[in-house]
Scaffold this motif. Sequence first.
Motif, mmCIF file in Angstrom:
data_model
loop_
_atom_site.group_PDB
_atom_site.id
_atom_site.type_symbol
_atom_site.label_atom_id
_atom_site.label_comp_id
_atom_site.label_asym_id
_atom_site.label_seq_id
_atom_site.Cartn_x
_atom_site.Cartn_y
_atom_site.Cartn_z
ATOM 1 N N PHE A 127 0.829 -1.203 0.000
ATOM 2 C CA PHE A 127 0.000 0.000 0.000
ATOM 3 C C PHE A 127 0.868 1.260 0.000
ATOM 4 N N LEU A 128 1.928 1.243 0.855
ATOM 5 C CA LEU A 128 2.802 2.426 0.943
ATOM 6 C C LEU A 128 3.436 2.742 -0.413
ATOM 7 N N ALA A 129 3.737 1.704 -1.184
ATOM 8 C CA ALA A 129 4.366 1.910 -2.497
ATOM 9 C C ALA A 129 3.413 2.614 -3.467
ATOM 10 N N HIS A 130 2.120 2.496 -3.207
ATOM 11 C CA HIS A 130 1.127 3.144 -4.084
ATOM 12 C C HIS A 130 0.358 4.227 -3.349
ATOM 13 N N MET A 131 0.919 4.688 -2.249
ATOM 14 C CA MET A 131 0.245 5.638 -1.346
ATOM 15 C C MET A 131 -0.524 6.743 -2.072
ATOM 16 N N PRO A 132 -1.849 6.734 -1.956
ATOM 17 C CA PRO A 132 -2.608 7.805 -2.612
ATOM 18 C C PRO A 132 -2.592 9.097 -1.796
ATOM 19 N N ASN A 133 -2.682 10.210 -2.460
ATOM 20 C CA ASN A 133 -2.852 11.472 -1.723
ATOM 21 C C ASN A 133 -3.938 12.313 -2.386
ATOM 22 N N MET A 134 -4.387 13.327 -1.673
ATOM 23 C CA MET A 134 -5.543 14.100 -2.122
ATOM 24 C C MET A 134 -5.250 14.923 -3.372
ATOM 25 N N GLU A 135 -3.954 15.154 -3.635
ATOM 26 C CA GLU A 135 -3.623 15.927 -4.842
ATOM 27 C C GLU A 135 -3.834 15.097 -6.100
ATOM 28 N N GLU A 136 -3.959 13.786 -5.926
ATOM 29 C CA GLU A 136 -4.199 12.931 -7.096
ATOM 30 C C GLU A 136 -5.669 12.919 -7.502
ATOM 31 N N ILE A 137 -6.472 13.664 -6.788
ATOM 32 C CA ILE A 137 -7.885 13.769 -7.166
ATOM 33 C C ILE A 137 -8.052 14.991 -8.069
ATOM 34 N N VAL A 138 -8.685 14.769 -9.218
ATOM 35 C CA VAL A 138 -8.895 15.874 -10.159
ATOM 36 C C VAL A 138 -10.403 16.120 -10.246
ATOM 37 N N ILE A 139 -10.791 17.408 -10.139
ATOM 38 C CA ILE A 139 -12.215 17.740 -10.322
ATOM 39 C C ILE A 139 -12.322 18.783 -11.425
ATOM 40 N N ASN A 140 -13.037 18.409 -12.475
ATOM 41 C CA ASN A 140 -13.228 19.285 -13.631
ATOM 42 C C ASN A 140 -14.695 19.342 -13.968
ATOM 43 N N ASN A 141 -15.268 20.537 -13.985
ATOM 44 C CA ASN A 141 -16.709 20.653 -14.258
ATOM 45 C C ASN A 141 -17.520 19.631 -13.467
ATOM 46 N N ASN A 142 -17.279 19.567 -12.196
ATOM 47 C CA ASN A 142 -17.977 18.658 -11.269
ATOM 48 C C ASN A 142 -17.695 17.168 -11.495
ATOM 49 N N GLN A 143 -16.800 16.852 -12.440
ATOM 50 C CA GLN A 143 -16.448 15.443 -12.664
ATOM 51 C C GLN A 143 -15.201 15.118 -11.844
ATOM 52 N N ILE A 144 -15.328 14.127 -10.973
ATOM 53 C CA ILE A 144 -14.168 13.728 -10.161
ATOM 54 C C ILE A 144 -13.526 12.489 -10.777
ATOM 55 N N SER A 145 -12.196 12.461 -10.755
ATOM 56 C CA SER A 145 -11.494 11.282 -11.269
ATOM 57 C C SER A 145 -10.095 11.246 -10.647
ATOM 58 N N SER A 146 -9.419 10.118 -10.829
ATOM 59 C CA SER A 146 -8.041 10.014 -10.352
ATOM 60 C C SER A 146 -7.303 8.938 -11.143
ATOM 61 N N LYS A 147 -6.010 9.148 -11.259
ATOM 62 C CA LYS A 147 -5.206 8.147 -11.952
ATOM 63 C C LYS A 147 -4.740 7.059 -10.985
ATOM 64 N N ASN A 148 -4.938 7.300 -9.681
ATOM 65 C CA ASN A 148 -4.480 6.311 -8.694
ATOM 66 C C ASN A 148 -5.651 5.438 -8.220
ATOM 67 N N PRO A 149 -5.705 4.186 -8.657
ATOM 68 C CA PRO A 149 -6.846 3.326 -8.293
ATOM 69 C C PRO A 149 -6.806 2.858 -6.836
ATOM 70 N N ARG A 150 -5.738 3.230 -6.086
ATOM 71 C CA ARG A 150 -5.687 2.840 -4.671
ATOM 72 C C ARG A 150 -6.370 3.885 -3.787
ATOM 73 N N ILE A 151 -6.885 4.944 -4.416
ATOM 74 C CA ILE A 151 -7.604 5.961 -3.624
ATOM 75 C C ILE A 151 -8.913 5.378 -3.092
ATOM 76 N N TRP A 152 -9.149 5.644 -1.822
ATOM 77 C CA TRP A 152 -10.422 5.250 -1.191
ATOM 78 C C TRP A 152 -10.687 6.330 -0.150
ATOM 79 N N LEU A 153 -11.650 7.173 -0.450
ATOM 80 C CA LEU A 153 -11.915 8.287 0.464
ATOM 81 C C LEU A 153 -12.595 7.786 1.738
ATOM 82 N N ASP A 154 -12.011 8.152 2.869
ATOM 83 C CA ASP A 154 -12.571 7.812 4.179
ATOM 84 C C ASP A 154 -12.599 9.118 4.959
ATOM 85 N N TYR A 155 -13.813 9.632 5.169
ATOM 86 C CA TYR A 155 -13.913 10.931 5.821
ATOM 87 C C TYR A 155 -14.181 10.833 7.327
ATOM 88 N N GLY A 156 -13.829 9.671 7.899
ATOM 89 C CA GLY A 156 -14.006 9.483 9.349
ATOM 90 C C GLY A 156 -13.285 10.536 10.180
#
Length: 346
Positions: free
Chosen positions: A149-178
């Motif tokens: 997991f650490l080798a693919h560590m996702p961060n919030m900068e890898e999230i792109v929002i364009n015209n309300n469309q959210i996407s990311s190139k990192n498939p290890r992203i999993w948003l947890d807003y706890g």
Amino acid sequence: MKIENVFKISVLVLFFNLIVACNSNQDKLIKKQYFIFGTIIDVLVWHDDEHLVNQALTEVETELNGMHSQWHAWKDGRLHEINHALRAGESFELTDEEVQFIQTTQLLSKQSLGNFNPAIGELIHLWGFHTDDYPITEPPPSESEINDFLAHMPNMEEIVINNNQISSKNPRIWLDYGGVAKGYAIDKAINILKKHGIENAIVNAGGDLRSIGSKGDKNWKVAIRKPNSEDVLAVISVQGDESIFTSGNYERYKEFNGKRYAHIIDPKTGYGVEEIVSATVVTDNGTKADAAATALIVAGTKSWQKVAQSMNLDQVLMIKSDGMCVATVKIMQRLKQSDLQCETVN
Ligand code: AMP
Ligand code: MG
């Protein structure tokens, strides 16, 4: 009596009546309690119109219940759909409010120097913390699982929002807003109360709270809890619009072979934090206070001051696992009924 004296007296009477009218409102303390987010939420309002307060609180309850079901980190709902799309490499259309919230958390993550990182849901899942049953007694994840997991560590900068469309190139992203949901929910509640014209209130979710206004001519007073106990650590007199949040690594944990693993995880190591038992923050809104308290626990004694500076926080209190504490001068000056002796910094 001269006509001008009659005029003077009637102006005085009118003025007196106005003062009485202003003071004659029967402001009183209205208390309500809800069970949302697995927590008791106490709402205190200082107001004269109980009917209006009830209307506002019904809206608060509906909103918070909706948020809890839609933004759950591992159950079905909006966040689940967003995570599903992100991990499949697809884009997903957000509402304007969702865009605003996610962008806020991107900024908070950046300001926290990555210590608050809500993109690490997969790691939290790996540790078994996506559950309602505590304590967890299964073994911890293997080192190779954590390293992968650490080798693919996702961060919030890898999230792109364009015209309300959210996407990311990192498939290890999993948003947890706890780490921030409670703060956001409390901000939402306060905004609803303000919209209904309520200017004096506290929304308190188990010690994490935001206050506005005052209790008549007195400041609201709130207690900061001792880590691991129901006892009061200190009392603080809150001035107007302030949020006080405490993050603790003692409430939810995994216990295996006599060792405890905390549910707040350091994204740098992949392991639960141990050094700091609790971090308390006072700042001007709940979302920031909540994210900051989580970030400071992760940052630990080595870098909490850097994080505090970067997040523009001047009121922080941290209790270490050895029982010692460090705090900013500003928060120490405000603590009442406390025998805390902390090392202080400006
Ligand atoms: P809090 O009680 O506000 O500190 O939130 C703790 C929760 O935040 C955990 O149960 C996780 O869901 C999540 N979390 C854990 N570690 C982190 C982290 N480093 N950054 C952001 N969220 C985290
Ligand atoms: Mg938090």
